[in-house]
Design a protein around this motif. Structure first.
Motif, short mmCIF file in Angstrom:
data_model
loop_
_atom_site.label_atom_id
_atom_site.label_comp_id
_atom_site.label_asym_id
_atom_site.label_seq_id
_atom_site.Cartn_x
_atom_site.Cartn_y
_atom_site.Cartn_z
N ASP A 125 3.14 9.08 8.24
CA ASP A 125 2.77 8.08 9.24
C ASP A 125 1.52 7.28 8.88
OD1 ASP A 125 4.88 8.80 10.86
OD2 ASP A 125 3.72 10.34 11.90
N SER A 126 0.84 7.64 7.81
CA SER A 126 -0.42 6.98 7.47
C SER A 126 -0.18 5.71 6.66
CB SER A 126 -1.32 7.92 6.67
OG SER A 126 -1.60 9.09 7.38
N ASN A 127 -1.02 4.72 6.88
CA ASN A 127 -1.01 3.52 6.05
C ASN A 127 -1.92 3.75 4.85
OD1 ASN A 127 0.78 1.87 7.50
ND2 ASN A 127 -0.82 1.41 8.99
N CYS A 128 -1.32 4.14 3.75
CA CYS A 128 -2.08 4.46 2.55
C CYS A 128 -2.28 3.20 1.72
CB CYS A 128 -1.37 5.51 1.71
SG CYS A 128 -0.97 7.00 2.65
N TRP A 129 -3.40 3.14 1.08
CA TRP A 129 -3.80 1.92 0.37
C TRP A 129 -2.80 1.52 -0.71
CZ3 TRP A 129 -6.07 1.36 -4.78
CH2 TRP A 129 -6.55 0.06 -5.02
N LEU A 130 -2.35 2.48 -1.51
CA LEU A 130 -1.47 2.16 -2.62
C LEU A 130 -0.01 2.12 -2.20
CD1 LEU A 130 -1.25 1.61 -5.65
CD2 LEU A 130 -1.13 4.09 -6.03
N PHE A 131 0.43 3.13 -1.43
CA PHE A 131 1.83 3.26 -1.08
C PHE A 131 2.17 2.66 0.27
CE2 PHE A 131 1.17 6.64 -4.15
CZ PHE A 131 2.34 6.63 -4.88
N ARG A 132 1.14 2.24 1.05
CA ARG A 132 1.31 1.93 2.46
C ARG A 132 1.80 3.20 3.16
NH1 ARG A 132 -2.05 -1.31 3.76
NH2 ARG A 132 -0.95 -1.75 5.72
N LYS A 133 3.07 3.37 3.40
CA LYS A 133 3.56 4.64 3.93
C LYS A 133 4.16 5.47 2.80
CE LYS A 133 4.47 3.12 8.67
NZ LYS A 133 3.34 3.88 9.22
#
Length: 310
Positions: A125-133
């Motif tokens: 559920d997290s918006n990760c910098w590289l992968f987004r989700k």
């Protein structure tokens, strides 16, 4: 408990530690700006092993040992230094402070620039910098492997990966973060070392965009079983119990929490950040003294650090 007083007569060296998947030369922008303002300061730029890949494929303790070599092989640091870490480098500086400050060159002030000092997590559920989700298969794979001995000993970020969905496993098997947090049992050396600096400076921003959660830069953590609810520094059980000295430091006004309003990468090139935020925190004339349990800390620091003029 007694109040130890001393006076700093000159600026001490400043040691810089770079971020995850990067090299020491990437800190040159920040360092050159500081050197331009203060050409007489000693600025030391450290590297983890061979750089970027070793920040991933070395454990946090191995990376910290590399940092310790860089610091202690330089004679300028032996009477004390300021430790400045950017991102992953800030976590390495914290690990050095708590594990080595009583036996190696002493850190006198700890400065974290957008560091995941309370851990990092990125799930489905997290918006990760590289992968987004994160893809679900990758998230499941990390969840089942990150706290195994193999990963803790060979993958750098595993050492500060704090999964809110399996906190019991994190507390039991984390090789670094849960240890220096004294989450399960209290290592008094880790606690006393954490409190041995004159102050801790925490730069962070809601706009960071990379550190998950961004509040980790200010010792905030994700709530149990949630990626979106945050437990701030003062509500954490480690703070309430003062397990590693965080509450003591804060109550003595020795923790500075500074909102820079910057994204994660802007720290690397922002002249305003260096001039208005960072450089003033690196000046040692403000170093005076602090409360300390002298009778509990029987090391060279009782006498060499606290009772002499630097």
């Amino acid at each position: 408990m007694i109040l130890m007083n001393f006076v700093v007569q000159q600026q001490v060296p400043i040691v810089f530690m770079h971020s995850f998947m990067s090299y020491a030369w990437m800190m040159n922008g920040i360092i050159s700006k500081i050197q331009k303002i203060n050409p007489d300061w000693d600025l030391i730029n450290c590297e983890v092993g061979n750089g970027a890949l070793d920040t991933f494929f070395m454990s946090i303790d191995q990376q910290t040992d590399e940092l310790a070599k860089c610091i202690n092989n330089d004679p300028r640091t032996h009477d004390g230094f300021i430790g400045v870490g950017y991102s992953n480098g800030a976590f390495l500086m914290r690990n050095y402070l708590q594990k080595y400050n009583h036996v190696k060159a002493p850190m006198l002030r700890y400065v974290s620039i957008a560091g995941p000092v309370a851990g990092f997590f990125c799930g489905v559920d997290s918006n990760c910098w590289l992968f987004r989700k994160f893809p679900k298969f990758l998230s499941k794979y990390i969840k089942s492997h990150v706290y195994t001995q193999q990963y803790q000993e060979n993958i750098g970020p595993a050492g500060f990966w704090r999964d809110p969905y399996q906190l019991d496993t994190f507390y039991a098997n984390s090789s670094v973060l849960s240890q220096i947090d004294n989450s399960i049992s209290v290592n008094s050396t880790y606690k006393l070392n954490f409190m041995s600096v004159d102050r801790i400076v925490l730069f962070g921003s809601p706009r960071d965009g990379l550190i998950q959660p961004w509040q980790s830069s200010w010792f905030g953590v994700m709530k149990n079983n949630s990626e979106h609810s945050i437990v701030n520094m003062q509500s954490r059980f480690e703070y309430i119990s003062d397990s590693f000295g965080l509450r003591t430091m804060n109550e003595q006004s020795r923790i500075r929490i500074i909102d820079t309003n910057l994204t994660h990468l802007q720290y690397m090139w922002s002249g305003k950040f260096v001039n208005d935020f960072l450089e003033p925190e690196l000046r040692m004339e403000a170093l005076r003294g602090w409360w300390f349990h002298q009778n509990e800390y029987k090391t060279r620091m009782d006498y060499s650090l606290f009772s002499r003029k630097i």
